[in-house]
Design an enzyme around this catalytic site. Structure first.
Site, PDB file in Angstrom:
ATOM      1  N   TYR A   1     -74.322  51.506 -48.767  1.00 18.75           N
ATOM      2  CA  TYR A   1     -74.705  50.349 -49.591  1.00 18.75           C
ATOM      3  C   TYR A   1     -76.190  50.432 -49.945  1.00 18.75           C
ATOM      4  CZ  TYR A   1     -70.058  48.825 -49.609  1.00 18.75           C
ATOM      5  OH  TYR A   1     -68.721  48.799 -49.875  1.00 18.75           O
TER       6      TYR A   1
ATOM      7  N   ASP B   1     -59.294  46.044 -48.818  1.00 22.19           N
ATOM      8  CA  ASP B   1     -58.604  45.616 -50.045  1.00 22.19           C
ATOM      9  C   ASP B   1     -57.193  46.209 -50.084  1.00 22.19           C
ATOM     10  OD1 ASP B   1     -60.830  44.237 -51.041  1.00 22.19           O
ATOM     11  OD2 ASP B   1     -60.542  44.982 -53.081  1.00 22.19           O
TER      12      ASP B   1
END
Ligand code: NAD
Length: 360
Positions: A133, A247
């Site tokens: 990230y 997800d």
């Protein structure tokens, strides 16, 4: 003792699903005498247009003063750069409140169609502060840059301390569940960084001999979730692998609209749906609010454990049970799950359901 919660509605479907979550919190507040105080602050594109920042400094201050935060999804893909006021609210809170553990459960439900081959009841424990990230992983400046116009580089940060503390969260959770932890990695390719991650997880595993410990490469893990998710209990992994696999697991369990999560640290906890701001369905009363409602229930549960407060735990259980009962019946499901109910109608049904059964 009263509980102050900050509510940040966000962008896209955020305002709709946070309004739904506030209604459900108000319902359990009345039923279980929780003495909740909800303090709503604006974040996102509207406040950027008005005040020049998606997340004014007063928001972080309010979050620091509160016992917990409910954060709606934010349209980060549409945000300008941070110098132009486009602060990624979610990343900003994760870093500034040191929310190092992103806890993402996925559970299939009796009667609700699932897309994986087996039923599942698993929790992905995702490291939340470093990894790939690049927008938030460095103390100063981003973790990616362009040495020439045609070359782009990203740095992936893995530390022993962050790996160790996320492993501890995973094993503590497994002790309260089915006592199995799977570490997901890619150490065949990222030998040094993933090697360090696994070294630290193995140390924590050795301190928990009562928990069965296994390791799996991330690519085959993606396949195994489809084939046989029933075998997994707690999955611990680095930031980006956890984001992607969660997800996938949520969708396999029934749908992304069911995907709850908390971002937690030693001091703070933020309830946040796993999904994004779904601009394609925003403002149409089509969003499934379950993801954020169950995230808020996880926040109540986190507070209950911290304070040894049975009424907060009972409220969380009442929300969970109410959602389960509504999802069992095709006529009380939301549109994304093939049902007839919009966001508002589902929320009203849930409040009635909790009021009818909540205290049993
Ligand atoms: P998304 O998760 O918003 O949507 C993916 C698909 O799932 C869409 O078809 C959407 O309609 C559907 N969906 C998602 N949540 C739903 C719900 N509760 N009920 C019914 N359907 C739902 O992903 P995206 O389209 O890739 O991203 C949209 C925006 O969200 C982007 O700006 C992205 O940067 C942002 N985002 C924010 C967060 C966050 O706030 N934590 C996380 C991911 C993406």
């Amino acid at each position: 003792m009263g509980t102050r919660l900050v509510v940040l509605p966000g962008d896209g479907i955020g305002p709709e699903i946070t309004a739904a979550t506030q209604q459900v919190l108000a319902c359990v507040d009345r039923m279980f005498a929780l003495d909740l105080a909800l303090d709503v602050h604006e974040v996102g594109l509207d406040v950027l247009r008005r005040d020049g920042s998606t997340c004014p400094p007063s928001v972080l201050e309010a979050c620091r003063r509160a016992e917990g935060v409910v954060l709606g999804p934010v349209s980060t893909a549409e945000y300008p750069s941070a110098v132009e006021g486009g602060i990624n609210v979610s990343a900003h809170l994760r870093i500034n409140l040191d929310l190092f553990a992103n806890i993402r459960p996925s559970r299939s439900r009796e009667g609700l169609p699932r897309w994986g081959r087996t039923p599942m009841d698993l929790v992905i424990v995702r490291e939340n502060t470093e990894g790939f990230y690049a927008d938030r992983s460095m103390h100063q400046g981003p973790g990616e840059w362009m040495p020439t116009p045609d070359v782009a580089l990203s740095i992936r940060k893995i530390t022993a301390a962050a790996s160790s503390r996320i492993a501890s969260v995973a094993f503590d959770l497994a002790e309260r569940r089915r006592r199995k932890v799977m570490a997901v990695h890619k150490s065949n390719v990222l030998k040094t960084t993933e090697g360090l991650f696994l070294r630290e997880v193995r140390k924590v595993a050795a301190a928990h001999p009562g928990v069965q410990y296994e390791e799996q490469l991330v690519d085959s893990m993606a396949a195994l979730l489809v084939r046989d998710a029933a075998r997994f209990d707690v999955i611990v992994t680095t930031n980006m692998f956890g984001d992607i696999l969660s997800d996938e697991a949520a969708e396999l369990s029934g749908g992304l609209g069911l995907a709850a999560s908390i971002n937690s640290g030693d001091q703070f906890c933020v309830a946040q749906a796993q999904h994004g701001s779904a601009p394609d369905i925003a403002g149409q009363d089509r969003a499934n609010p379950v993801s954020l409602i169950l995230s808020a229930a996880m926040l109540l549960e986190w507070l209950a454990r911290r304070r040894n407060a049975p009424s907060l735990a009972a409220a969380a259980r009442a929300i969970d049970a109410g959602v389960d009962r509504l999802l069992q019946d095709a006529s009380t499901r939301t549109i994304d799950l093939g049902g007839p109910l919009g966001t508002n109608a589902f929320t009203q049904s849930l409040c009635r359901e909790i009021e009818a059964h909540g205290r049993h």
